[in-house]
Design a protein around this motif. Structure first.
Motif, PDB file in Angstrom:
ATOM      1  N   ASP A  93       0.291  -1.094  -0.037  1.00 23.63           N
ATOM      2  CA  ASP A  93       0.219   0.763   0.294  1.00 23.63           C
ATOM      3  C   ASP A  93       0.714   1.317  -0.163  1.00 23.63           C
ATOM      4  N   ALA A  94       1.920   1.119   0.510  1.00 26.60           N
ATOM      5  CA  ALA A  94       2.747   2.116   0.399  1.00 26.60           C
ATOM      6  C   ALA A  94       4.005   1.992  -0.932  1.00 26.60           C
ATOM      7  N   HIS A  95       3.544   1.456  -1.935  1.00 29.58           N
ATOM      8  CA  HIS A  95       4.487   1.460  -2.953  1.00 29.58           C
ATOM      9  C   HIS A  95       5.797   1.584  -3.430  1.00 29.58           C
ATOM     10  N   ASP A  96       6.332   0.428  -1.592  1.00 28.09           N
ATOM     11  CA  ASP A  96       7.691   0.580  -1.713  1.00 28.09           C
ATOM     12  C   ASP A  96       8.063  -0.442  -2.140  1.00 28.09           C
ATOM     13  N   THR A  97       8.662   0.064  -3.331  1.00 32.88           N
ATOM     14  CA  THR A  97       8.483  -1.052  -4.086  1.00 32.88           C
ATOM     15  C   THR A  97       9.795  -2.892  -3.899  1.00 32.88           C
ATOM     16  N   GLU A  98      11.075  -1.401  -3.611  1.00 30.08           N
ATOM     17  CA  GLU A  98      12.020  -2.796  -3.327  1.00 30.08           C
ATOM     18  C   GLU A  98      12.019  -3.225  -2.008  1.00 30.08           C
ATOM     19  N   ARG A  99      11.620  -2.471  -0.931  1.00 27.75           N
ATOM     20  CA  ARG A  99      11.091  -3.523   0.279  1.00 27.75           C
ATOM     21  C   ARG A  99      10.081  -4.708   0.012  1.00 27.75           C
ATOM     22  N   TRP A 100       9.377  -4.618  -1.838  1.00 32.00           N
ATOM     23  CA  TRP A 100       8.314  -5.341  -1.932  1.00 32.00           C
ATOM     24  C   TRP A 100       9.340  -6.731  -2.404  1.00 32.00           C
ATOM     25  N   ALA A 101      10.094  -6.174  -3.148  1.00 33.29           N
ATOM     26  CA  ALA A 101      10.528  -7.440  -3.975  1.00 33.29           C
ATOM     27  C   ALA A 101      11.457  -8.120  -2.989  1.00 33.29           C
ATOM     28  N   GLY A 102      12.042  -7.770  -1.753  1.00 33.12           N
ATOM     29  CA  GLY A 102      12.508  -8.816  -1.044  1.00 33.12           C
ATOM     30  C   GLY A 102      11.995  -9.536   0.100  1.00 33.12           C
ATOM     31  N   LEU A 103      10.199  -9.790  -0.513  1.00 28.77           N
ATOM     32  CA  LEU A 103       9.923 -10.552   0.543  1.00 28.77           C
ATOM     33  C   LEU A 103       8.959 -11.230  -0.632  1.00 28.77           C
ATOM     34  N   PHE A 104       9.819 -11.832  -1.942  1.00 31.88           N
ATOM     35  CA  PHE A 104       9.659 -13.383  -2.549  1.00 31.88           C
ATOM     36  C   PHE A 104      11.240 -13.453  -2.886  1.00 31.88           C
ATOM     37  N   THR A 105      11.338 -14.846  -3.074  1.00 34.51           N
ATOM     38  CA  THR A 105      12.290 -15.137  -3.742  1.00 34.51           C
ATOM     39  C   THR A 105      13.181 -14.754  -5.057  1.00 34.51           C
ATOM     40  N   GLU A 106      14.174 -14.974  -5.114  1.00 35.16           N
ATOM     41  CA  GLU A 106      14.460 -14.168  -6.399  1.00 35.16           C
ATOM     42  C   GLU A 106      14.037 -14.769  -7.562  1.00 35.16           C
ATOM     43  N   LEU A 141       7.051  -7.752 -10.977  1.00 37.33           N
ATOM     44  CA  LEU A 141       5.959  -6.588 -10.137  1.00 37.33           C
ATOM     45  C   LEU A 141       7.140  -5.338  -9.660  1.00 37.33           C
ATOM     46  N   ALA A 142       7.821  -5.412  -9.956  1.00 39.56           N
ATOM     47  CA  ALA A 142       8.242  -4.006  -9.479  1.00 39.56           C
ATOM     48  C   ALA A 142       7.907  -2.778  -9.948  1.00 39.56           C
ATOM     49  N   HIS A 143       7.975  -3.122 -11.511  1.00 37.98           N
ATOM     50  CA  HIS A 143       7.143  -2.316 -12.632  1.00 37.98           C
ATOM     51  C   HIS A 143       5.523  -2.159 -12.593  1.00 37.98           C
ATOM     52  N   TYR A 144       5.216  -3.318 -12.004  1.00 37.22           N
ATOM     53  CA  TYR A 144       3.556  -3.532 -11.475  1.00 37.22           C
ATOM     54  C   TYR A 144       3.197  -2.552 -10.456  1.00 37.22           C
ATOM     55  N   ARG A 166      10.978 -20.427   3.938  1.00 30.71           N
ATOM     56  CA  ARG A 166      11.770 -19.556   4.882  1.00 30.71           C
ATOM     57  C   ARG A 166      13.614 -19.371   3.948  1.00 30.71           C
ATOM     58  N   THR A 167      13.592 -18.096   3.822  1.00 33.82           N
ATOM     59  CA  THR A 167      15.172 -18.874   3.018  1.00 33.82           C
ATOM     60  C   THR A 167      16.156 -17.184   3.832  1.00 33.82           C
ATOM     61  N   ARG A 168      17.479 -17.210   4.354  1.00 31.51           N
ATOM     62  CA  ARG A 168      17.966 -16.570   5.767  1.00 31.51           C
ATOM     63  C   ARG A 168      17.286 -15.621   6.320  1.00 31.51           C
ATOM     64  N   GLY A 169      16.331 -16.682   7.053  1.00 29.49           N
ATOM     65  CA  GLY A 169      15.895 -16.289   8.066  1.00 29.49           C
ATOM     66  C   GLY A 169      14.899 -16.453   8.570  1.00 29.49           C
ATOM     67  N   GLU A 170      13.639 -16.394   7.003  1.00 30.40           N
ATOM     68  CA  GLU A 170      12.874 -15.058   7.038  1.00 30.40           C
ATOM     69  C   GLU A 170      12.189 -15.799   5.769  1.00 30.40           C
ATOM     70  N   TRP A 171      10.290 -15.481   5.648  1.00 26.32           N
ATOM     71  CA  TRP A 171       9.461 -16.326   4.824  1.00 26.32           C
ATOM     72  C   TRP A 171       9.427 -15.409   4.124  1.00 26.32           C
ATOM     73  N   ARG A 172       9.327 -16.219   2.944  1.00 24.95           N
ATOM     74  CA  ARG A 172       9.637 -15.569   1.524  1.00 24.95           C
ATOM     75  C   ARG A 172       8.225 -16.318   0.127  1.00 24.95           C
ATOM     76  N   THR A 173       7.946 -15.323  -0.166  1.00 27.16           N
ATOM     77  CA  THR A 173       6.543 -15.988  -1.410  1.00 27.16           C
ATOM     78  C   THR A 173       7.330 -16.660  -1.763  1.00 27.16           C
ATOM     79  N   ALA A 174       6.988 -17.421  -2.338  1.00 29.98           N
ATOM     80  CA  ALA A 174       7.860 -18.214  -3.474  1.00 29.98           C
ATOM     81  C   ALA A 174       7.331 -18.692  -4.919  1.00 29.98           C
ATOM     82  N   HIS A 175       5.851 -18.467  -4.912  1.00 31.04           N
ATOM     83  CA  HIS A 175       4.736 -18.273  -5.427  1.00 31.04           C
ATOM     84  C   HIS A 175       3.146 -18.156  -5.015  1.00 31.04           C
TER      85      HIS A 175
END
Lengths: 153, 153, 153
Positions: free
Chosen positions: B37-50, B69-72, B135-144
């Protein structure tokens, strides 16, 4: 000092037990609403105890959940298909009160969203849902449910 | 008697592990929606796996979450600023299914509220969101992630 | 190997502590919103510390929660009775950040639904609520609250 430590340990255990129950109940309602919205009458019935009673604002008197509700859920599903709209049930503001006999008294707000085919979701009802949950064969089930609606109060 | 005690202890440990996961996932989504909701594209990307993949009803085919998604998210932010409105994403009815490999399958309802400047919030969409979390590097991330919308079904 | 086991045990304990806090805070807000919607000004005041401060978008300056809000809640209740409508407060997207001093910083989205007598609920506001919670006499209480509204931003 030791008394204090024991007190702290007891409180921690107590709060972990509560957290375990709270998560189980949230998961229970998430599954229950998913099953309700999918009109899966068979799985729906299994979420209630054999003799569960259900009080709904739209029904003149309490019904036996298993018999009465399978019919009710099926009729609702048909009505929606004809009307070309879908319902989504949400619960929130979950208040869980563990009872001495191991049952849980819960109270939550329930929202019903309606989405016509073609879009434009809106809130249909805001309800209060009060349950008695009991654990039978390792699973939580609703033994009694009372739903009241704000706009009929 | 001892078997029973061990069984009870095991069940308690199991339910505490589930509660820990359930709270982590709730916290994860709360932060994720706040970032969206804050449109923080950089932190957003970090919530997903590579190599995370995202399926959205508004996109013709699955996209790589990080690049696509960063674009989106950035485009959506611009569109909203021009239209003078804000979006609020909510998830609820969270169903968490731990998998044998340590990943989590989650399913939740997602609501999008829109608030034009000048007021009058309303529900824009009701969606179903299905994730695979790792869980990667101690944090949950969305893989799909797969999002489906009731009004497009 | 032993270091690894200790690390795993520590992380598990940490995640169980977080789950305990997260469940307590969810339960706290569920009760608080229930009390607010029931206009129970006396119990409402007890949910705040003696010197709690409340910042609301509808108020020109911060108020002392206990004194200022009892008045505010009572006035709101009267206004609603006259208008023949009911409010339902929901919070979600709960972000809980434990602090080193034992207090909690929380951030959540708050929805206000309005239901006129005769039906047709709708979303009135979407807010962001930021609290500082402290534990006093065994109970969580709000020591500071800031509510901001999207449509007034």
């Amino acid at each position: 000092m030791i008394v204090e430590l024991v007190g702290t340990a007891e409180r921690m255990l107590e709060s972990q037990k509560f957290a375990a129950l709270y998560a189980q109940v949230q998961q229970f309602y998430a599954c229950q609403m998913q099953i309700l919205d999918a009109h899966d009458t068979e799985r729906w019935a299994g979420l209630f105890t054999e003799d569960a009673v259900f009080e709904l604002p739209s029904l003149p008197e309490p019904v036996r959940a298993r018999a009465g509700l399978a019919h009710y859920v099926r009729a609702g599903a048909q009505r929606q298909r004809r009307a070309g709209r879908r319902l989504n049930h949400w619960v929130g503001m979950l208040d869980v009160q563990p009872q001495a006999d191991g049952s849980l008294r819960t109270r939550c707000s329930a929202l019903v969203y309606v989405t016509p085919s073609g879009g434009g979701s809106k809130v249909l009802y805001v309800c209060v849902m009060e349950d008695v949950l009991v654990r039978t064969r390792g699973e939580w089930r609703t033994a009694h449910r009372r739903v009241t609606r704000d706009d009929l109060a």
